[in-house]
Enzyme design. Sequence first.
Site, PDB file in Angstrom:
ATOM      1  N   ASP A  26      -2.665 -12.852 -13.349  1.00  0.00           N
ATOM      2  CA  ASP A  26      -3.435 -13.399 -14.475  1.00  0.00           C
ATOM      3  C   ASP A  26      -3.051 -12.699 -15.777  1.00  0.00           C
ATOM      4  O   ASP A  26      -2.903 -13.335 -16.823  1.00  0.00           O
ATOM      5  CB  ASP A  26      -4.941 -13.194 -14.257  1.00  0.00           C
ATOM      6  CG  ASP A  26      -5.486 -14.030 -13.120  1.00  0.00           C
ATOM      7  OD1 ASP A  26      -4.805 -14.978 -12.700  1.00  0.00           O
ATOM      8  OD2 ASP A  26      -6.594 -13.714 -12.657  1.00  0.00           O
TER       9      ASP A  26
ATOM     10  N   HIS B  59     -11.707 -18.320  -9.337  1.00  0.00           N
ATOM     11  CA  HIS B  59     -11.421 -17.380  -8.253  1.00  0.00           C
ATOM     12  C   HIS B  59     -12.348 -17.728  -7.085  1.00  0.00           C
ATOM     13  O   HIS B  59     -13.507 -17.322  -7.066  1.00  0.00           O
ATOM     14  CB  HIS B  59     -11.665 -15.939  -8.714  1.00  0.00           C
ATOM     15  CG  HIS B  59     -10.538 -15.364  -9.496  1.00  0.00           C
ATOM     16  ND1 HIS B  59     -10.523 -14.062  -9.940  1.00  0.00           N
ATOM     17  CD2 HIS B  59      -9.359 -15.909  -9.892  1.00  0.00           C
ATOM     18  CE1 HIS B  59      -9.389 -13.830 -10.597  1.00  0.00           C
ATOM     19  NE2 HIS B  59      -8.674 -14.943 -10.592  1.00  0.00           N
TER      20      HIS B  59
ATOM     21  N   GLU C 175      -7.962 -22.976  -5.945  1.00  0.00           N
ATOM     22  CA  GLU C 175      -8.113 -22.478  -7.303  1.00  0.00           C
ATOM     23  C   GLU C 175      -7.845 -23.630  -8.271  1.00  0.00           C
ATOM     24  O   GLU C 175      -6.997 -24.464  -8.012  1.00  0.00           O
ATOM     25  CB  GLU C 175      -7.079 -21.367  -7.499  1.00  0.00           C
ATOM     26  CG  GLU C 175      -7.261 -20.522  -8.735  1.00  0.00           C
ATOM     27  CD  GLU C 175      -6.265 -19.359  -8.746  1.00  0.00           C
ATOM     28  OE1 GLU C 175      -5.571 -19.196  -9.748  1.00  0.00           O
ATOM     29  OE2 GLU C 175      -6.171 -18.639  -7.740  1.00  0.00           O
TER      30      GLU C 175
ATOM     31  N   HIS D 161      -9.654 -20.535 -15.274  1.00  0.00           N
ATOM     32  CA  HIS D 161      -9.294 -20.784 -13.885  1.00  0.00           C
ATOM     33  C   HIS D 161     -10.339 -20.181 -12.977  1.00  0.00           C
ATOM     34  O   HIS D 161     -11.169 -19.381 -13.410  1.00  0.00           O
ATOM     35  CB  HIS D 161      -7.875 -20.308 -13.564  1.00  0.00           C
ATOM     36  CG  HIS D 161      -7.714 -18.827 -13.420  1.00  0.00           C
ATOM     37  ND1 HIS D 161      -7.619 -17.991 -14.509  1.00  0.00           N
ATOM     38  CD2 HIS D 161      -7.626 -18.042 -12.321  1.00  0.00           C
ATOM     39  CE1 HIS D 161      -7.460 -16.741 -14.069  1.00  0.00           C
ATOM     40  NE2 HIS D 161      -7.468 -16.737 -12.745  1.00  0.00           N
TER      41      HIS D 161
HETATM   42 ZN   LIG Z   1      -6.967 -15.304 -11.464  1.00  0.00          ZN
END
Ligand SMILES: [Zn+2]
Length: 123
Positions: A84, A73, A25, A71
């Site tokens: 999150d 996934h 990630e 970000h």
């Molecule tokens: Zn996330």
Amino acid sequence: MKIRAIRCDTLSTLLEMAKSQHPLEFVALLEAEDGILSGITLLPGTRLDESSASIITDMIPLGMTFSGSAHSHPNGVIYPSDADIGFFPRFGDCHLIIGYPYESGDWLAFSRDGSPRDLEVVE
Ligand SMILES: [Zn+2]
């Protein structure tokens, strides 16, 4: 400041970053100018697990404020996790999640409460 858009070159940079980090990630914080997200601060090695929001806070240079975050996934699910939703309110109003395979349509924007929101892409 109300965020209304992201610059298209900023968005494509984020997509490239997500792709290059896969299967890990990636997390970046975003700065805005005139309501347009245009600055990327990458925080290397961070992950959004339960403890990560505080780690990220520790890594932010003093005096910097952010308008949002982005970000990835790697599992391709473009929807905020519980972690999150805990993280979003601390880093501005507009949060992008980019999902595998990180092509131009593989992202969505969310508000600080985790609800989907519109975000224009501008030159
Ligand atoms: Zn996330």
